[in-house]
Scaffold this active site. Sequence first.
Site, PDB file in Angstrom:
ATOM      1  N   GLU A 192       8.983  10.136  -8.404  1.00 34.59           N
ATOM      2  CA  GLU A 192       9.770  10.510  -7.215  1.00 34.59           C
ATOM      3  C   GLU A 192      10.716   9.404  -6.793  1.00 34.59           C
ATOM      4  O   GLU A 192      11.799   9.676  -6.279  1.00 34.59           O
ATOM      5  CB  GLU A 192       8.827  10.835  -6.045  1.00 34.59           C
ATOM      6  CG  GLU A 192       8.122  12.173  -6.214  1.00 34.59           C
ATOM      7  CD  GLU A 192       7.065  12.413  -5.150  1.00 34.59           C
ATOM      8  OE1 GLU A 192       6.906  11.561  -4.248  1.00 34.59           O
ATOM      9  OE2 GLU A 192       6.396  13.455  -5.235  1.00 34.59           O
TER      10      GLU A 192
ATOM     11  N   ASN B 297       4.495   6.646 -13.527  1.00 34.21           N
ATOM     12  CA  ASN B 297       5.080   7.972 -13.693  1.00 34.21           C
ATOM     13  C   ASN B 297       6.519   7.768 -14.150  1.00 34.21           C
ATOM     14  O   ASN B 297       7.238   6.961 -13.572  1.00 34.21           O
ATOM     15  CB  ASN B 297       5.052   8.745 -12.372  1.00 34.21           C
ATOM     16  CG  ASN B 297       3.631   9.072 -11.944  1.00 34.21           C
ATOM     17  OD1 ASN B 297       2.773   9.306 -12.780  1.00 34.21           O
ATOM     18  ND2 ASN B 297       3.388   9.072 -10.648  1.00 34.21           N
TER      19      ASN B 297
ATOM     20  N   HIS C 152       7.668   1.302 -10.662  1.00 30.00           N
ATOM     21  CA  HIS C 152       6.473   0.921  -9.898  1.00 30.00           C
ATOM     22  C   HIS C 152       5.229   1.299 -10.682  1.00 30.00           C
ATOM     23  O   HIS C 152       5.189   2.322 -11.357  1.00 30.00           O
ATOM     24  CB  HIS C 152       6.457   1.581  -8.516  1.00 30.00           C
ATOM     25  CG  HIS C 152       6.665   3.054  -8.530  1.00 30.00           C
ATOM     26  ND1 HIS C 152       7.914   3.632  -8.652  1.00 30.00           N
ATOM     27  CD2 HIS C 152       5.785   4.086  -8.444  1.00 30.00           C
ATOM     28  CE1 HIS C 152       7.789   4.943  -8.636  1.00 30.00           C
ATOM     29  NE2 HIS C 152       6.507   5.248  -8.523  1.00 30.00           N
ATOM     30  N   MET C 153       4.235   0.453 -10.557  1.00 31.25           N
ATOM     31  CA  MET C 153       2.935   0.692 -11.186  1.00 31.25           C
ATOM     32  C   MET C 153       1.948   1.015 -10.063  1.00 31.25           C
ATOM     33  O   MET C 153       1.817   0.228  -9.119  1.00 31.25           O
ATOM     34  CB  MET C 153       2.499  -0.556 -11.955  1.00 31.25           C
ATOM     35  CG  MET C 153       1.209  -0.388 -12.723  1.00 31.25           C
ATOM     36  SD  MET C 153       0.937  -1.791 -13.838  1.00 31.25           S
ATOM     37  CE  MET C 153       0.558  -3.072 -12.662  1.00 31.25           C
TER      38      MET C 153
ATOM     39  N   ARG D 204       0.834  -1.213   0.000  1.00 33.43           N
ATOM     40  CA  ARG D 204       0.000   0.000   0.000  1.00 33.43           C
ATOM     41  C   ARG D 204       0.863   1.254   0.000  1.00 33.43           C
ATOM     42  O   ARG D 204       1.867   1.309   0.715  1.00 33.43           O
ATOM     43  CB  ARG D 204      -0.919   0.007   1.225  1.00 33.43           C
ATOM     44  CG  ARG D 204      -2.020  -1.021   1.126  1.00 33.43           C
ATOM     45  CD  ARG D 204      -2.997  -0.876   2.276  1.00 33.43           C
ATOM     46  NE  ARG D 204      -3.849  -2.054   2.373  1.00 33.43           N
ATOM     47  CZ  ARG D 204      -4.964  -2.237   1.692  1.00 33.43           C
ATOM     48  NH1 ARG D 204      -5.379  -1.315   0.836  1.00 33.43           N
ATOM     49  NH2 ARG D 204      -5.669  -3.343   1.848  1.00 33.43           N
ATOM     50  N   ASP D 205       0.447   2.226  -0.818  1.00 32.30           N
ATOM     51  CA  ASP D 205       1.160   3.500  -0.865  1.00 32.30           C
ATOM     52  C   ASP D 205       1.020   4.201   0.484  1.00 32.30           C
ATOM     53  O   ASP D 205      -0.061   4.234   1.078  1.00 32.30           O
ATOM     54  CB  ASP D 205       0.599   4.389  -1.988  1.00 32.30           C
ATOM     55  CG  ASP D 205       1.537   5.522  -2.340  1.00 32.30           C
ATOM     56  OD1 ASP D 205       2.081   5.517  -3.453  1.00 32.30           O
ATOM     57  OD2 ASP D 205       1.735   6.420  -1.482  1.00 32.30           O
ATOM     58  N   ILE D 206       2.123   4.769   0.955  1.00 36.57           N
ATOM     59  CA  ILE D 206       2.144   5.427   2.270  1.00 36.57           C
ATOM     60  C   ILE D 206       1.338   6.727   2.269  1.00 36.57           C
ATOM     61  O   ILE D 206       0.911   7.196   3.324  1.00 36.57           O
ATOM     62  CB  ILE D 206       3.619   5.673   2.687  1.00 36.57           C
ATOM     63  CG1 ILE D 206       3.764   5.750   4.195  1.00 36.57           C
ATOM     64  CG2 ILE D 206       4.209   6.897   1.997  1.00 36.57           C
ATOM     65  CD1 ILE D 206       5.212   5.662   4.651  1.00 36.57           C
TER      66      ILE D 206
HETATM   67  P1  AMP Z   1       6.060   8.232  -7.992  1.00 33.25           P
HETATM   68  O1  AMP Z   1       5.748   9.682  -7.771  1.00 33.25           O
HETATM   69  O2  AMP Z   1       5.339   7.631  -9.148  1.00 33.25           O
HETATM   70  O3  AMP Z   1       7.550   7.978  -8.007  1.00 33.25           O
HETATM   71  O4  AMP Z   1       5.452   7.482  -6.747  1.00 33.25           O
HETATM   72  C1  AMP Z   1       6.162   7.130  -5.615  1.00 33.25           C
HETATM   73  C2  AMP Z   1       5.144   6.718  -4.586  1.00 33.25           C
HETATM   74  O5  AMP Z   1       5.823   6.019  -3.540  1.00 33.25           O
HETATM   75  C3  AMP Z   1       4.395   7.882  -3.940  1.00 33.25           C
HETATM   76  O6  AMP Z   1       3.006   7.725  -4.199  1.00 33.25           O
HETATM   77  C4  AMP Z   1       4.746   7.746  -2.457  1.00 33.25           C
HETATM   78  O7  AMP Z   1       3.667   8.071  -1.612  1.00 33.25           O
HETATM   79  C5  AMP Z   1       5.138   6.290  -2.352  1.00 33.25           C
HETATM   80  N1  AMP Z   1       6.044   5.943  -1.272  1.00 33.25           N
HETATM   81  C6  AMP Z   1       7.232   6.531  -0.974  1.00 33.25           C
HETATM   82  N2  AMP Z   1       7.811   5.929   0.083  1.00 33.25           N
HETATM   83  C7  AMP Z   1       6.983   4.906   0.438  1.00 33.25           C
HETATM   84  C8  AMP Z   1       7.021   3.909   1.461  1.00 33.25           C
HETATM   85  N3  AMP Z   1       8.040   3.826   2.319  1.00 33.25           N
HETATM   86  N4  AMP Z   1       5.991   3.036   1.532  1.00 33.25           N
HETATM   87  C9  AMP Z   1       4.961   3.118   0.669  1.00 33.25           C
HETATM   88  N5  AMP Z   1       4.866   4.019  -0.312  1.00 33.25           N
HETATM   89  C10 AMP Z   1       5.863   4.915  -0.428  1.00 33.25           C
END
Ligand code: AMP
Length: 114
Positions: free
Chosen positions: A95, A87, A100-101, A28-30
């Site tokens: 980021e 992204n 990741h999808m 799950r996304d944080i």
């Molecule tokens: P992106 O902007 O596509 O690179 O998405 C990166 C995603 O990773 C973001 O939606 C963040 O909220 C998520 N994220 C970053 N660190 C963590 C973590 N430790 N656990 C879960 N999700 C994370």
Amino acid sequence: MSTIFSKIINKEIPADIVYESENILAFRDINPQAPVHILIIPKIEIPKVTNIYGKEHAVLLGEMIDAANKLAKEMNIADDGFRLVFNCGNHGGQEVYHLHMHLLGGRKMKWPPG
Ligand code: AMP
């Protein structure tokens, strides 16, 4: 270069893992942007979409989509629909530079995206 997602794969930091196989992990996304927001990642380090090539990666991407379909059913968002997002790079809003999808669902999505 390794990212925080490698630490999640290696169980060095916690994550809410919802699916794991030999090749991929989903958690799950944080910072969820929808009622269901799951990240599906390969265990091997591929920084971004532009680093994808060849049949081996095609199989891996197929596994990631299979996992998304399985999770969407489990989370009861398959019938209403959902969104899968990669992204890529600066303009794509990436980021974390570990492929990741995003699986997003549980609400009606807007188009065009911001
Ligand atoms: P992106 O902007 O596509 O690179 O998405 C990166 C995603 O990773 C973001 O939606 C963040 O909220 C998520 N994220 C970053 N660190 C963590 C973590 N430790 N656990 C879960 N999700 C994370």
